[in-house]
Scaffold this active site. Structure first.
Site, PDB file in Angstrom:
ATOM      1  N   LYS A 186      46.877-100.805  77.986  1.00 41.59           N
ATOM      2  CA  LYS A 186      45.988-100.064  77.093  1.00 41.59           C
ATOM      3  C   LYS A 186      45.545-100.985  75.971  1.00 41.59           C
ATOM      4  CE  LYS A 186      46.310 -97.580  73.413  1.00 41.59           C
ATOM      5  NZ  LYS A 186      44.985 -97.857  72.770  1.00 41.59           N
ATOM      6  N   PRO A 187      44.281-101.426  75.994  1.00 40.75           N
ATOM      7  CA  PRO A 187      43.784-102.243  74.886  1.00 40.75           C
ATOM      8  C   PRO A 187      43.565-101.388  73.639  1.00 40.75           C
ATOM      9  CG  PRO A 187      41.999-101.747  76.408  1.00 40.75           C
ATOM     10  CD  PRO A 187      43.252-101.196  77.022  1.00 40.75           C
TER      11      PRO A 187
ATOM     12  N   GLU B 160      41.544 -99.532  70.775  1.00 41.75           N
ATOM     13  CA  GLU B 160      40.260 -98.830  70.909  1.00 41.75           C
ATOM     14  C   GLU B 160      39.111 -99.622  70.312  1.00 41.75           C
ATOM     15  OE1 GLU B 160      42.701 -96.300  67.875  1.00 41.75           O
ATOM     16  OE2 GLU B 160      43.080 -97.687  69.549  1.00 41.75           O
TER      17      GLU B 160
ATOM     18  N   SER C  72      51.522-102.049  64.458  1.00 40.51           N
ATOM     19  CA  SER C  72      52.032-101.770  63.118  1.00 40.51           C
ATOM     20  C   SER C  72      53.489-101.314  63.150  1.00 40.51           C
ATOM     21  CB  SER C  72      51.183-100.687  62.456  1.00 40.51           C
ATOM     22  OG  SER C  72      51.409 -99.428  63.075  1.00 40.51           O
TER      23      SER C  72
ATOM     24  N   GLU D  71      56.761-105.877  69.003  1.00 37.76           N
ATOM     25  CA  GLU D  71      56.417-106.959  68.075  1.00 37.76           C
ATOM     26  C   GLU D  71      55.622-106.326  66.941  1.00 37.76           C
ATOM     27  OE1 GLU D  71      53.759-110.971  67.485  1.00 37.76           O
ATOM     28  OE2 GLU D  71      53.642-109.889  69.383  1.00 37.76           O
TER      29      GLU D  71
ATOM     30  N   CYS E  25      50.040-112.808  63.784  1.00 39.18           N
ATOM     31  CA  CYS E  25      51.425-112.383  63.545  1.00 39.18           C
ATOM     32  C   CYS E  25      52.264-113.474  62.905  1.00 39.18           C
ATOM     33  CB  CYS E  25      52.063-111.867  64.832  1.00 39.18           C
ATOM     34  SG  CYS E  25      51.809-112.933  66.237  1.00 39.18           S
TER      35      CYS E  25
END
Length: 270
Positions: free
Chosen positions: A156-157, A159, A208, A229, A263
């Site tokens: 799922k990328p 949105e 998040s 992560e 990150c």
């Protein structure tokens, strides 16, 4: 004067319909991945390796096109997105070879009549939920090792950046049907449905802290594996004997690459 929100019943119906479509999309994708799992887990390592190398080859061949799509939808400079395609291809090449020799190990036995083996088994259907800052690289970091280990994956990328991931459908068609599925939608509908689905065995999420906590609570309740992560707090240390001209440029690069949405961005300088 107090404003009273007015809800349009027609709009409410549309929202409900979109949510239902998202849930149905997830159910169908997970079902296809589950059906594909039994056969995929038994594919010999050298055959998996060839398919993962083929994915890397296809990414390299279409790097310019894919990078432009990602720039148009995400706004990151084209040069950086070309780099991302190269890193993604390298990831698939790397795990293609890891798959050849990481199935397990032999442990010396204390008894001459015994043989001790450790054999690594795939989990099943992995749900991979990817953020928008490096959508292709982070997809690859989740997808390549999962496939090499014999899992099937539902991606799922974010949105904000679905198109660059959907562009990979033509790249993944070198894999058996159902081994990689892609679903789109927001986190509250599609993402949570993937996490809560009884047939997703492991959740791999980058995003998040708040969402990560929610996912960890759901996975704990369902006794489901999770790989999270959730960002970092990275220090940049400037030593006493450093060349300050070089250090200042390095701090700026480490802090503001990709507008700081990395990150491993430097967030503290000592």
């Amino acid at each position: 004067m107090k404003t009273i929100p007015v809800v349009n019943p027609a709009t409410e119906n549309v929202i409900d319909e979109v949510a239902n479509q998202g849930l149905e999309q997830v159910n169908q994708a997970v079902a296809r991945a589950k059906r594909a799992f039994d056969a995929w887990r038994k594919v010999p390592a050298h055959e998996k390796a060839e398919m993962l190398h083929e994915i890397a080859h296809r990414i390299k061949a279409r790097a310019e096109e894919l990078a432009r799509t990602l720039t148009q939808e995400g706004g990151k400079p084209l040069r950086e997105n070309k780099d991302e395609m190269g890193w993604a291809a390298s990831c698939f090449d790397y795990y293609a070879e890891i798959a050849r020799h990481s199935r397990g190990r032999v442990i010396p036995s204390t008894e001459s009549s015994q043989l001790n083996l450790v054999i690594k088994e795939p989990y099943g259907v992995v749900a991979a939920i990817v953020p928008w800052n490096y959508p292709i690289l982070l997809m690859s970091w989740k997808l390549a090792p999962a496939l090499a280990a014999g899992n099937t994956v539902v991606l799922k990328p974010a949105e904000q950046t679905p198109l660059s991931t959907l562009a990979f459908k033509g790249i993944f068609d070198c894999l058996p049907k159902g081994v990689v599925e892609i679903v789109t939608g927001d986190g509250e509908t599609t993402g949570e449905a993937l996490v809560r689905h009884p047939d997703t065995a492991l959740i791999a999420f980058t995003g998040s802290m708040e969402t990560g906590k929610k996912i960890s609570h759901i996975c704990a309740d369902m006794v489901k594996k999770a790989h999270l992560e959730l960002g970092g707090k990275d220090a940049f240390v400037v030593c006493e004997d450093s060349d300050l001209d070089v250090a200042v440029k390095a701090v700026a690069w480490a802090s503001f690459l990709n507008a700081g949405q990395v990150c491993t961005s430097a967030e503290r300088v000592y």
